[in-house]
Design an enzyme around this catalytic site. Structure first.
Site, PDB file in Angstrom:
ATOM      1  N   ASN A   3      42.631  61.969   2.967  1.00 35.82           N
ATOM      2  CA  ASN A   3      42.225  62.248   4.173  1.00 35.82           C
ATOM      3  C   ASN A   3      42.779  61.066   5.140  1.00 35.82           C
ATOM      4  O   ASN A   3      42.604  60.036   5.112  1.00 35.82           O
ATOM      5  CB  ASN A   3      40.364  61.723   4.031  1.00 35.82           C
ATOM      6  CG  ASN A   3      39.773  61.670   5.533  1.00 35.82           C
ATOM      7  OD1 ASN A   3      40.275  62.013   6.535  1.00 35.82           O
ATOM      8  ND2 ASN A   3      38.772  61.146   5.356  1.00 35.82           N
ATOM      9  N   LYS A  26      42.290  60.986   8.327  1.00 40.15           N
ATOM     10  CA  LYS A  26      41.617  60.739   9.401  1.00 40.15           C
ATOM     11  C   LYS A  26      42.532  60.866  10.690  1.00 40.15           C
ATOM     12  O   LYS A  26      43.149  61.483  10.716  1.00 40.15           O
ATOM     13  CB  LYS A  26      40.992  58.830   9.277  1.00 40.15           C
ATOM     14  CG  LYS A  26      40.474  59.116   7.768  1.00 40.15           C
ATOM     15  CD  LYS A  26      39.518  57.760   7.694  1.00 40.15           C
ATOM     16  CE  LYS A  26      39.089  57.601   6.355  1.00 40.15           C
ATOM     17  NZ  LYS A  26      38.157  56.372   6.398  1.00 40.15           N
ATOM     18  N   HIS A  35      31.578  64.040   5.986  1.00 39.84           N
ATOM     19  CA  HIS A  35      32.071  62.681   5.687  1.00 39.84           C
ATOM     20  C   HIS A  35      31.149  61.779   6.398  1.00 39.84           C
ATOM     21  O   HIS A  35      30.658  61.940   7.481  1.00 39.84           O
ATOM     22  CB  HIS A  35      33.442  62.617   6.509  1.00 39.84           C
ATOM     23  CG  HIS A  35      34.339  61.105   5.963  1.00 39.84           C
ATOM     24  ND1 HIS A  35      34.114  60.301   6.583  1.00 39.84           N
ATOM     25  CD2 HIS A  35      34.967  61.306   4.985  1.00 39.84           C
ATOM     26  CE1 HIS A  35      34.526  59.270   5.805  1.00 39.84           C
ATOM     27  NE2 HIS A  35      35.602  59.814   4.834  1.00 39.84           N
ATOM     28  N   GLU A  63      31.806  59.198   8.245  1.00 45.54           N
ATOM     29  CA  GLU A  63      32.123  58.846   9.394  1.00 45.54           C
ATOM     30  C   GLU A  63      31.572  59.859  10.434  1.00 45.54           C
ATOM     31  O   GLU A  63      31.090  59.512  11.486  1.00 45.54           O
ATOM     32  CB  GLU A  63      33.662  58.555   9.625  1.00 45.54           C
ATOM     33  CG  GLU A  63      34.200  57.414   9.012  1.00 45.54           C
ATOM     34  CD  GLU A  63      35.475  57.307   8.506  1.00 45.54           C
ATOM     35  OE1 GLU A  63      36.303  58.301   8.920  1.00 45.54           O
ATOM     36  OE2 GLU A  63      35.735  56.458   7.721  1.00 45.54           O
ATOM     37  N   GLU A  72      30.957  59.257  -2.320  1.00 45.06           N
ATOM     38  CA  GLU A  72      31.726  58.220  -1.359  1.00 45.06           C
ATOM     39  C   GLU A  72      30.363  57.301  -0.938  1.00 45.06           C
ATOM     40  O   GLU A  72      29.823  57.507   0.102  1.00 45.06           O
ATOM     41  CB  GLU A  72      32.248  58.973  -0.162  1.00 45.06           C
ATOM     42  CG  GLU A  72      33.478  59.920  -0.508  1.00 45.06           C
ATOM     43  CD  GLU A  72      34.497  59.748   0.648  1.00 45.06           C
ATOM     44  OE1 GLU A  72      35.639  59.813   0.335  1.00 45.06           O
ATOM     45  OE2 GLU A  72      34.368  60.009   1.798  1.00 45.06           O
ATOM     46  N   GLY A  75      36.656  52.431   3.533  1.00 46.90           N
ATOM     47  CA  GLY A  75      37.464  51.480   4.379  1.00 46.90           C
ATOM     48  C   GLY A  75      37.136  50.216   4.446  1.00 46.90           C
ATOM     49  O   GLY A  75      37.592  49.463   5.381  1.00 46.90           O
ATOM     50  N   SER A 117      37.780  53.157  -1.003  1.00 47.52           N
ATOM     51  CA  SER A 117      38.769  52.186  -1.103  1.00 47.52           C
ATOM     52  C   SER A 117      39.456  52.372  -2.660  1.00 47.52           C
ATOM     53  O   SER A 117      39.688  51.249  -3.181  1.00 47.52           O
ATOM     54  CB  SER A 117      38.050  50.764  -1.343  1.00 47.52           C
ATOM     55  OG  SER A 117      37.482  50.661   0.230  1.00 47.52           O
TER      56      SER A 117
HETATM   57  C1  PEP Z   1      37.344  58.312   3.024  1.00 46.70           C
HETATM   58  O1  PEP Z   1      38.071  58.237   4.096  1.00 46.70           O
HETATM   59  O2  PEP Z   1      37.052  59.588   2.626  1.00 46.70           O
HETATM   60  C2  PEP Z   1      37.615  57.218   2.166  1.00 46.70           C
HETATM   61  C3  PEP Z   1      37.381  57.271   1.003  1.00 46.70           C
HETATM   62  O3  PEP Z   1      38.524  56.194   2.760  1.00 46.70           O
HETATM   63  P1  PEP Z   1      39.042  54.913   2.206  1.00 46.70           P
HETATM   64  O4  PEP Z   1      39.800  55.308   0.920  1.00 46.70           O
HETATM   65  O5  PEP Z   1      39.926  54.061   3.152  1.00 46.70           O
HETATM   66  O6  PEP Z   1      37.836  54.132   1.562  1.00 46.70           O
END
Ligand code: PEP
Length: 246
Positions: free
Chosen positions: A5, A7, A91, A93, A163, A169, A208
């Site tokens: 992803n 983003k 997601h 976000e 998630e 993040g 992460s």
């Molecule tokens: C994500 O955006 O789905 C995600 C898991 O981000 P990160 O790996 O940066 O935590």
């Protein structure tokens, strides 16, 4: 499966060499399925580059409408035009920053399936919810809203991404045991409706994931891969994660 992803990161100058490295390494022998989810504007170029590479393309979002007067939105059919196989739905976000509710996410999931895309449905709890002992009820609510709308059969062609919001993040990864506990819970919840769907669906972890922690996460019984944000912007890190998913 490992999905990137990206983003709202990168420009043509940075994504071209990143993509080239991923394609070259996949062709040299990565067994895991790889999907790349770039910003909408890069779908056209990346779709061409991924042709015949065995790497799949995904979008990060879609409209909950099929077509019409929805300025700025992108439909499932448009994504199919650019050979998207996947689309990320719900997601955190989008839920947090753009007010996407469980109902809206369920509508987007339904549109994705109806439009021939495979949704990557993101679900996960906030830190306060985990600390209050509400993780399972939050996950159940997010999942059930989608099952109620689309039916369990729609999950035969879907991916679920667990998630935890507190891990996205932030550099704070869930431990393999924490992630596995919720993955197993998700599978059990699906099995209430359909054993086969529960057994075969891919439930990936996101939050992460890094080159150094991917392998131990992927060895857990119910973790079928990862959705990778930050680490997917670095070719070496992302490819180490892809190799770990063998
Ligand atoms: C994500 O955006 O789905 C995600 C898991 O981000 P990160 O790996 O940066 O935590």
């Amino acid at each position: 499966m490992v999905a990137a992803n990206w983003k709202m990161n990168g420009t043509l100058v940075t994504i071209r060499p990143l993509l080239k490295k991923i394609i070259d390494e996949k062709q040299a022998g990565i067994r895991a399925e790889i999907a790349i989810c770039p910003p909408f504007v890069y779908l056209d170029e990346i779709s061409r580059q991924l042709d015949a590479t065995g790497i799949f393309l995904g979008a990060q979002n879609l409209s909950q409408h099929e077509s019409g007067a929805y300025t700025g939105e992108v439909s499932a059919k448009m994504l199919r035009d650019y050979n998207c196989r996947y689309v990320i739905v719900g997601h955190s976000e989008r839920r947090t920053l753009y007010g996407e509710t469980d109902e809206l996410v369920a509508n987007k999931f339904a549109c994705a399936v109806a439009g021939g895309l495979t949704p990557i449905l993101c679900i996960g709890e906030y830190l306060e919810e985990r600390e209050a002992g509400d993780t399972e009820s939050v996950i159940a609510r997010q999942l059930d809203t989608v099952i109620d709308k689309s039916g369990i059969s729609a999950f035969a062609n879907a991916v679920i991404a667990y998630e935890p919001v507190w891990a996205i993040g932030t550099g704070k990864t869930a431990t393999p045991e924490q992630a596995e506990e919720i993955h197993a819970f998700i599978r059990l919840r699906l099995a209430r409706h359909d054993d086969k769907v529960a057994d075969t669906i891919r439930i990936v972890y996101g939050g992460s994931i890094k080159a150094i922690n991917a392998e131990e996460l992927f060895t857990m019984a119910d973790i079928d891969g990862g959705l990778v944000g930050g680490a997917s912007l670095n070719a070496d890190d992302f490819l180490t994660i892809c190799h770990a998913a063998r």
